[in-house]
Design an enzyme around this catalytic site. Structure first.
Site, PDB file in Angstrom:
ATOM      1  CG  ASP A 156      42.374  44.320  42.053  1.00  0.00           C
ATOM      2  OD1 ASP A 156      42.703  43.181  41.668  1.00  0.00           O
ATOM      3  OD2 ASP A 156      41.222  44.593  42.457  1.00  0.00           O
ATOM      4  N   GLY A 157      44.336  43.762  39.404  1.00  0.00           N
ATOM      5  CA  GLY A 157      44.081  43.643  37.960  1.00  0.00           C
ATOM      6  C   GLY A 157      45.063  42.757  37.206  1.00  0.00           C
TER       7      GLY A 157
ATOM      8  CD1 TRP B 280      47.772  44.222  31.534  1.00  0.00           C
ATOM      9  CD2 TRP B 280      48.855  42.253  31.652  1.00  0.00           C
ATOM     10  NE1 TRP B 280      48.878  44.297  30.722  1.00  0.00           N
ATOM     11  CE2 TRP B 280      49.560  43.111  30.774  1.00  0.00           C
ATOM     12  CE3 TRP B 280      49.347  40.965  31.867  1.00  0.00           C
ATOM     13  CZ2 TRP B 280      50.740  42.719  30.128  1.00  0.00           C
ATOM     14  CZ3 TRP B 280      50.510  40.568  31.224  1.00  0.00           C
ATOM     15  CH2 TRP B 280      51.194  41.446  30.364  1.00  0.00           C
TER      16      TRP B 280
ATOM     17  CG  HIS C  74      50.264  37.412  39.948  1.00  0.00           C
ATOM     18  ND1 HIS C  74      49.428  38.414  40.371  1.00  0.00           N
ATOM     19  CD2 HIS C  74      49.573  36.245  40.134  1.00  0.00           C
ATOM     20  CE1 HIS C  74      48.282  37.891  40.801  1.00  0.00           C
ATOM     21  NE2 HIS C  74      48.349  36.575  40.658  1.00  0.00           N
TER      22      HIS C  74
ATOM     23  CB  THR D 177      45.174  36.590  55.685  1.00  0.00           C
ATOM     24  OG1 THR D 177      44.201  37.646  55.674  1.00  0.00           O
ATOM     25  CG2 THR D 177      46.299  36.989  56.614  1.00  0.00           C
TER      26      THR D 177
ATOM     27  CG  LEU E 243      60.493  54.428  49.885  1.00  0.00           C
ATOM     28  CD1 LEU E 243      59.302  55.377  50.036  1.00  0.00           C
ATOM     29  CD2 LEU E 243      60.531  53.858  48.464  1.00  0.00           C
TER      30      LEU E 243
HETATM   31  C1  FPP Z   1      45.776  41.347  42.598  1.00  0.00           C
HETATM   32  O1  FPP Z   1      45.493  41.089  41.234  1.00  0.00           O
HETATM   33  C2  FPP Z   1      47.205  41.163  42.849  1.00  0.00           C
HETATM   34  C3  FPP Z   1      47.715  40.235  43.704  1.00  0.00           C
HETATM   35  C4  FPP Z   1      46.886  39.310  44.487  1.00  0.00           C
HETATM   36  C5  FPP Z   1      49.165  40.084  43.876  1.00  0.00           C
HETATM   37  C6  FPP Z   1      50.007  41.286  43.612  1.00  0.00           C
HETATM   38  C7  FPP Z   1      51.411  40.911  43.613  1.00  0.00           C
HETATM   39  C8  FPP Z   1      52.368  41.410  42.779  1.00  0.00           C
HETATM   40  C9  FPP Z   1      52.132  42.482  41.793  1.00  0.00           C
HETATM   41  C10 FPP Z   1      53.786  40.908  42.800  1.00  0.00           C
HETATM   42  C11 FPP Z   1      54.300  40.327  44.051  1.00  0.00           C
HETATM   43  C12 FPP Z   1      54.987  41.289  44.918  1.00  0.00           C
HETATM   44  C13 FPP Z   1      56.247  41.154  45.326  1.00  0.00           C
HETATM   45  C14 FPP Z   1      56.800  42.033  46.356  1.00  0.00           C
HETATM   46  C15 FPP Z   1      57.121  40.149  44.766  1.00  0.00           C
HETATM   47  P1  FPP Z   1      44.420  39.967  40.872  1.00  0.00           P
HETATM   48  O2  FPP Z   1      45.161  38.728  40.508  1.00  0.00           O
HETATM   49  O3  FPP Z   1      43.423  39.828  41.974  1.00  0.00           O
HETATM   50  O4  FPP Z   1      43.754  40.601  39.601  1.00  0.00           O
HETATM   51  P2  FPP Z   1      42.286  40.269  39.040  1.00  0.00           P
HETATM   52  O5  FPP Z   1      41.308  40.854  40.030  1.00  0.00           O
HETATM   53  O6  FPP Z   1      42.261  40.943  37.709  1.00  0.00           O
HETATM   54  O7  FPP Z   1      42.184  38.774  38.946  1.00  0.00           O
END
Ligand code: FPP
Length: 250
Positions: free
Chosen positions: A28-29, A33, A45, A74, A139
């Site tokens: 998360d974050g 960021w 991302h 989802t 793993l």
């Molecule tokens: C949450 O941060 C993160 C996500 C919804 C997506 C996480 C995905 C990745 C790190 C990469 C994708 C993975 C693969 C396998 C390719 P947020 O956007 O909710 O953060 P915020 O709360 O600060 O807005």
């Protein structure tokens, strides 16, 4: 909420008195960021994917049995079209750049979630990754994509109901083990350590059944800034936890 002390070199397996068998991470974050650095959420991302690479490598180096990461829930379909498209593209980019190394390292990839709702290209890449690494014995890398914990449980209930209906099992035969055998993570240990970065303290429908006795850590660092050293600190903190599983300490 807590922050980690700063440490330099990555730790090795022998440095830990106790390591979890199964780590789950809610990354998360990324959005915060990106905002902090005045960048698009897509770049947040993308940076998060760089962190993910390092964390997978370190998990493998430490010989941890299973790592589950929440890549797309989802509920994430409710984000803007642009953000969903960026995440879908990242899936393709991630597998294109990582699959050879992961396979060479004997990592077994398993997708948790319903692949049928994903775009055809992504579905194909994910199926190929699962097939290619399906016989690997290192793993267990579980990537949750279009995943929801309640949907996973409903799915298991449906499968068991069908087995009862066809006469292959009786309702009395259904216990915790039979239920677990119908989850995406069948055959894997329960989650020992759940980490959610960015200071948010929620499970957000991730691995509801598997986390029944998990230890939780909520570091304040945003996912793109989560370093291998931060991860080591989390693993040290896990090693210091006393797990009672509902019993009493001896
Ligand atoms: C949450 O941060 C993160 C996500 C919804 C997506 C996480 C995905 C990745 C790190 C990469 C994708 C993975 C693969 C396998 C390719 P947020 O956007 O909710 O953060 P915020 O709360 O600060 O807005």
């Amino acid at each position: 909420m807590w922050t980690f002390a700063k440490r330099k070199a990555p730790m090795t397996r022998g440095d830990f008195k106790k390591l979890p068998r199964h780590v789950a991470i809610i990354m998360d974050g990324n959005g915060r960021w990106a905002k902090k650095h005045k960048l698009s959420v897509a770049l947040g991302h993308r940076q998060g994917t760089e962190t993910l690479r390092e964390i997978i490598r370190h998990t493998d180096d430490l010989g941890i049995e299973a790592l589950s990461i929440y890549a797309f829930s989802t509920e994430n379909w409710n984000r803007s079209k642009e953000e969903v498209a960026a995440l879908m593209q990242l899936i393709l980019d991630f597998f294109a750049s990582e699959i050879d190394e992961l396979d060479a390292k004997n990592v077994r990839i398993l997708i948790l979630g319903d692949k049928s709702d994903l775009p055809a290209k992504q579905r194909e890449v994910l199926l190929q990754a699962e097939e290619r690494t399906g016989g690997n014995t290192g793993l267990k890398l579980n990537i949750a994509l279009n995943y929801g914990g309640r949907a996973e449980l409903a799915n298991a209930a449906r499968e068991l109901a069908m087995l009862v209906q066809s006469g292959r099992i009786t309702p009395a035969m259904i216990d915790e083990k039979t239920l677990a055998d119908h989850l995406y993570t069948r055959g894997q240990p329960d989650v020992d350590l759940m980490i959610r970065t960015s200071g948010e303290m929620r499970l957000s429908n991730f691995l509801l059944y598997q986390c029944a006795y998990a230890e939780f850590l909520f570091p304040t660092v945003l996912w793109p800034d989560f370093s291998v050293q931060d991860y080591d600190e989390a693993l040290i903190a896990y090693g210091g936890r006393e797990r009672r599983f509902g019993g009493r300490l001896k």
